[in-house]
Write an enzyme that holds these catalytic residues in place. Structure first.
Site, PDB file in Angstrom:
ATOM      1  N   ASP A  79       0.824  -1.205   0.000  1.00  0.00           N
ATOM      2  CA  ASP A  79       0.000   0.000   0.000  1.00  0.00           C
ATOM      3  C   ASP A  79       0.860   1.257   0.000  1.00  0.00           C
ATOM      4  O   ASP A  79       0.497   2.269  -0.603  1.00  0.00           O
ATOM      5  CB  ASP A  79      -0.903   0.030   1.237  1.00  0.00           C
ATOM      6  N   CYS A 120       0.649  -7.624   5.576  1.00  0.00           N
ATOM      7  CA  CYS A 120       0.250  -6.292   5.117  1.00  0.00           C
ATOM      8  C   CYS A 120      -1.237  -6.160   4.813  1.00  0.00           C
ATOM      9  O   CYS A 120      -1.992  -7.118   4.865  1.00  0.00           O
ATOM     10  CB  CYS A 120       1.106  -5.878   3.935  1.00  0.00           C
ATOM     11  N   ASP A 121      -1.604  -4.944   4.443  1.00  0.00           N
ATOM     12  CA  ASP A 121      -2.969  -4.447   4.505  1.00  0.00           C
ATOM     13  C   ASP A 121      -4.031  -5.341   3.875  1.00  0.00           C
ATOM     14  O   ASP A 121      -5.043  -5.642   4.486  1.00  0.00           O
ATOM     15  CB  ASP A 121      -3.041  -3.073   3.837  1.00  0.00           C
ATOM     16  N   LYS A 122      -3.843  -5.733   2.632  1.00  0.00           N
ATOM     17  CA  LYS A 122      -4.854  -6.560   1.955  1.00  0.00           C
ATOM     18  C   LYS A 122      -4.460  -8.031   1.937  1.00  0.00           C
ATOM     19  O   LYS A 122      -5.278  -8.892   1.607  1.00  0.00           O
ATOM     20  CB  LYS A 122      -5.053  -6.083   0.509  1.00  0.00           C
ATOM     21  N   CYS A 193       4.473  -1.757   8.777  1.00  0.00           N
ATOM     22  CA  CYS A 193       4.775  -0.408   9.270  1.00  0.00           C
ATOM     23  C   CYS A 193       4.568  -0.289  10.777  1.00  0.00           C
ATOM     24  O   CYS A 193       3.654  -0.894  11.342  1.00  0.00           O
ATOM     25  CB  CYS A 193       3.927   0.618   8.541  1.00  0.00           C
ATOM     26  N   GLU A 446      -7.162   4.888  -0.983  1.00  0.00           N
ATOM     27  CA  GLU A 446      -7.075   5.571   0.310  1.00  0.00           C
ATOM     28  C   GLU A 446      -6.716   7.041   0.101  1.00  0.00           C
ATOM     29  O   GLU A 446      -5.825   7.358  -0.690  1.00  0.00           O
ATOM     30  CB  GLU A 446      -5.997   4.924   1.189  1.00  0.00           C
ATOM     31  N   SER A 472      -6.127   5.458   5.210  1.00  0.00           N
ATOM     32  CA  SER A 472      -5.092   4.630   5.819  1.00  0.00           C
ATOM     33  C   SER A 472      -5.333   4.567   7.316  1.00  0.00           C
ATOM     34  O   SER A 472      -5.853   5.512   7.918  1.00  0.00           O
ATOM     35  CB  SER A 472      -3.716   5.222   5.530  1.00  0.00           C
TER      36      SER A 472
END
Length: 561
Positions: A79, A120-122, A193, A446, A472
C-alpha cells in the site's frame, strides 16, 4: 482418511506420487499430512521481506510435528508504494486475487492444511477470506511489525512521517536536508509499518479471531521470538489436522464479535470494518447483521489501548505493553471466551496462561479506567450516507467529534491533493472526495496523502474529509470514509455542490448534508456519471463485480446470473 491420502494411494494415484517424487519427496514424506505454506514473500514489500526466513521456521515446525511442508508463492502488494498514484487502484482488488489463489492451490492439490504467511494491509484479509472459504485446518503467521525510526515531530518516526514531512517542507517548517535524512531513518528495519495502520490492525484482528497463536500478532519482525512463534505455528497446524479442527471451527459469528470488540478496544484501522465484512460474507453472514454488530459493539466497548496514530507509542511499545492478549484480558468480560483458537485451546484457556513483563498503562488501560467509554470505530448514517460511512473517533480529537463545515468537491484524489498543496483549502472546509469508491475508482483508493498534507500544512484540526474511498489506518484528523452508496452509483455524495453545509456528528452517529430533499431530487435528475477509462484486466473485472463498501467491497457474482 486425509485429503492427500486419497490422491496418493497406489496404484490408482501412482502418477500423483511420481509428480512429488520428481521433486525429491520420499515415500515417508507422502505418508504424512501434506501442509501447504502460502507465502507472500517478495522484495517489494517490507512487511513481506522477512517471510522467506519465517517460512523456513514454519517448515521446521511442520517437520518436527510429523507433517510434510509444501510451500508456494502468492502475490502481495505494498500500500505504501501505491499511495497517491494509479497503483492504489490495484491494491484492494488484490485481496480477492489472494483469496482465489490460495483456494485454487489448496483445492487443486488437495492439501490437508494451510499455513498463511502475510503481514500487510490486503494480504492478511485475503488470507483470512481464503481460510473461511476453504473450511480446512488453517493458521495465519504474520511477519511482525518493523521498529520505529528516529524521533521526528515529537515521536519515533515511521514511513508515513515522510508525507507529513513533505507538507512541513511546503509550509516552510523544515528544510530539504532534514526531509532527506528522515527518508534514510524512518524505516530502520523490515516488517509491517510501525504504526497501528491496516496491516497491524488485521494481524491483531486475526489473533482476536483465534487464527494466530496467542501473542503472535505484534512480535517485531526482527525479534528472535518471531522465529520461534513461526516454528510453533508449524507444529500447531499439524496438530489441527490431526484433531480435525478447521477454520470454521475458529472463524464464526462469535469470534467475529470478538474481532470487532478488539478492533474497537484498540482503535484499529477503519479498513478493519471492510475486511471483516468480506470475511463474514465468506461464511454466509450478511452485511446487515455485521453492521448491526459493529454499531452495538462499538457503543459498548471501551477504548483501552492507544497507539500511533492515536498516541506517540508504536507497535514495539504495544507488544511490550502486553499486546493483544493483555487487551483481551482487560475486556474479557465482554468477549466470547468459549471460542476455539488455532492452539486447539479455547480463548479462555489461552488468556489464563501466565504472562511475563510489565504492563504499560500509558498504552493499555483497564476496562474500569479506559481512554474512552466507547470504541475506536464508529458507523455514521444520514442523508449523505444512507447505507453508512465509517469513521475513527480514536484518531479524531474530541472537540472535532462534532464538525460543521462547507463543502469543497473533488472528483478524484489527485484533484484534492493539488488543491491542498496550492493552499486553496481553508479552515472549516469539508473536502468531498468522490468517484473513488469500489466501482467508481475503481479500487477504492485511500485518501492518505490528502490527510497527511493537511496535517503538514497545519489544517488537520480545522478541516474534514469525507469520501466514498478509504483512509489509511495511520490517518488522523476529522474524516469519514466508505460512504455508501458511492458516487458512481449516484449516491448522495455525487450530488454535493461547493458551498453546501455538512455536519459530522460522531456521538450521534450521523452525517448530514444540509440540502432539502427537493433540491437533491432536482440535482439527481441532472446528474451525469463522469466518463472514466478503465484499463482491461483486473480493474475492469473489479469495477464490474465489486460489491458496495457497506457489503465488504469484494468481488461478487450474482447467483441468479
Amino acid at each position: 482418511m486425509r485429503r492427500s491420502e486419497k490422491i496418493l494411494q497406489r496404484p490408482d494415484f501412482s502418477f500423483n506420487r511420481s509428480v512429488y517424487k520428481s521433486m525429491g519427496f520420499s515415500n515417508n514424506d507422502l505418508r504424512k499430512p501434506m501442509i501447504g505454506i502460502a507465502n507472500s514473500w517478495s522484495e517489494l514489500v517490507p512487511g513481506s521481506y522477512s517471510l522467506k526466513n519465517v517460512g523456513e521456521a514454519v517448515k521446521r515446525g511442520i517437520l518436527a510435528a510429523g507433517g510434510t511442508p509444501v510451500e508456494f508463492g502468492i502475490i502481495g502488494a505494498c500500500d505504501g508504494t501505491a499511495q497517491g498514484n494509479e497503483g492504489m487502484k490495484y491494491i484492494l482488488p488484490t485481496r480477492d486475487c489472494i483469496a482465489n489463489d490460495v483456494e485454487t492451490m489448496v483445492q487443486a492439490h488437495q492439501l490437508d492444511g494451510i499455513v498463511l504467511l502475510g503481514s500487510c494491509d490486503k494480504i492478511v484479509p485475503g488470507l483470512l477470506m481464503a481460510a473461511a472459504r476453504l473450511d480446512l485446518p488453517a493458521i495465519v503467521v504474520p511477519a511482525g511489525p518493523m521498529l520505529g525510526g528516529r524521533e521526528f515531530d515529537g515521536r519515533p518516526s515511521d514511513l508515513t512521517s515522510m508525507s507529513e514531512g513533505c507538507g512541513m517542507l511546503k509550509a516552510g517548517k523544515i528544510g530539504e536536508d532534514e526531509l532527506n535524512d528522515l527518508e534514510d531513518s524512518c524505516g530502520p528495519t523490515c516488517g509491517s509499518c510501525s504504526f497501528y495502520g491496516t496491516a497491524n490492525t488485521m494481524c491483531c484482528v486475526a489473533e482476536a479471531l483465534g487464527m494466530v497463536l496467542t501473542g503472535g500478532a505484534l512480535i517485531p519482525a526482527v525479534y528472535a521470538e518471531r522465529t520461534r512463534m513461526a516454528a510453533a505455528s508449524g507444529e500447531a497446524i499439524v496438530n489441527l489436522v490431526n484433531k480435525g479442527i478447521t477454520s470454521r471451527d475458529i472463524i464464526n459469528e462469535k469470534s467475529l464479535e470478538n474481532a470487532i470488540r478488539v478492533l474497537n478496544a484498540t482503535g484499529g484501522s477503519t479498513n478493519g470494518v471492510l475486511h471483516l465484512l468480506a470475511i463474514a460474507r465468506e461464511l454466509g453472514i450478511s452485511s446487515t447483521v455485521m453492521l448491526d454488530k459493529f454499531k452495538k459493539i462499538g457503543e459498548s466497548t471501551p477504548l483501552v489501548a492507544k497507539v500511533n496514530p492515536a498516541s506517540k507509542y508504536n507497535m514495539e511499545d504495544f507488544y511490550h505493553a502486553g499486546g493483544i492478549p493483555q487487551v483481551m484480558r482487560e475486556i474479557e468480560e465482554k468477549l466470547n471466551v468459549e471460542v476455539m483458537t488455532v492452539s486447539s485451546n479455547t480463548l479462555a484457556e489461552e488468556l489464563n496462561k501466565k504472562t511475563y513483563g510489565k504492563i504499560n498503562r500509558e498504552v493499555i488501560k483497564t476496562i474500569d479506567e479506559p481512554f474512552s467509554t466507547f470504541g475506536g470505530i464508529a458507523i455514521v448514517e444520514g442523508n449523505l450516507a444512507p447505507n453508512g460511512g465509517i469513521t475513527k473517533p480514536s484518531a479524531i480529537k474530541k472537540e472535532m467529534h462534532l464538525f460543521k463545515g462547507v463543502a469543497k468537491c473533488f472528483n478524484s484524489e489527485e484533484e484534492a491533493e493539488e488543491a491542498i498543496l496550492a493552499k486553496e483549502i481553508q479552515p472549516n472546509d469539508v473536502l468531498v472526495i468522490r468517484y473513488e469508491g469500489p466501482k467508481g475508482g475503481p479500487g477504492m483508493r485511500e485518501m492518505y496523502k490528502a490527510m497527511k498534507y493537511l496535517y503538514g500544512l497545519g489544517l488537520a484540526e480545522s478541516t474534514a474529509i469525507i469520501t466514498d474511498g478509504r483512509f489509511s489506518g495511520t490517518n488522523n484528523g476529522c474524516f469519514v470514509g466508505h460512504i455508501s452508496p458511492e458516487a458512481s452509483e449516484c449516491g448522495p455524495i455525487a450530488l454535493v455542490e461547493d458551498g453546501d453545509e455538512i455536519t459530522i456528528n460522531i456521538p450521534c452517529g450521523e452525517i448530514t448534508l444540509h440540502v432539502d430533499d427537493e433540491t437533491l431530487s432536482q440535482r439527481k435528475q441532472k446528474w451525469v456519471k463522469p466518463k472514466k477509462e478503465i484499463p482491461s484486466g483486473i480493474l475492469r473485472l473489479y469495477a464490474k463485480l465489486a460489491s458496495s463498501a457497506n457489503e465488504g467491497a469484494s468481488m461478487v457474482i450474482d447467483e441468479e446470473e
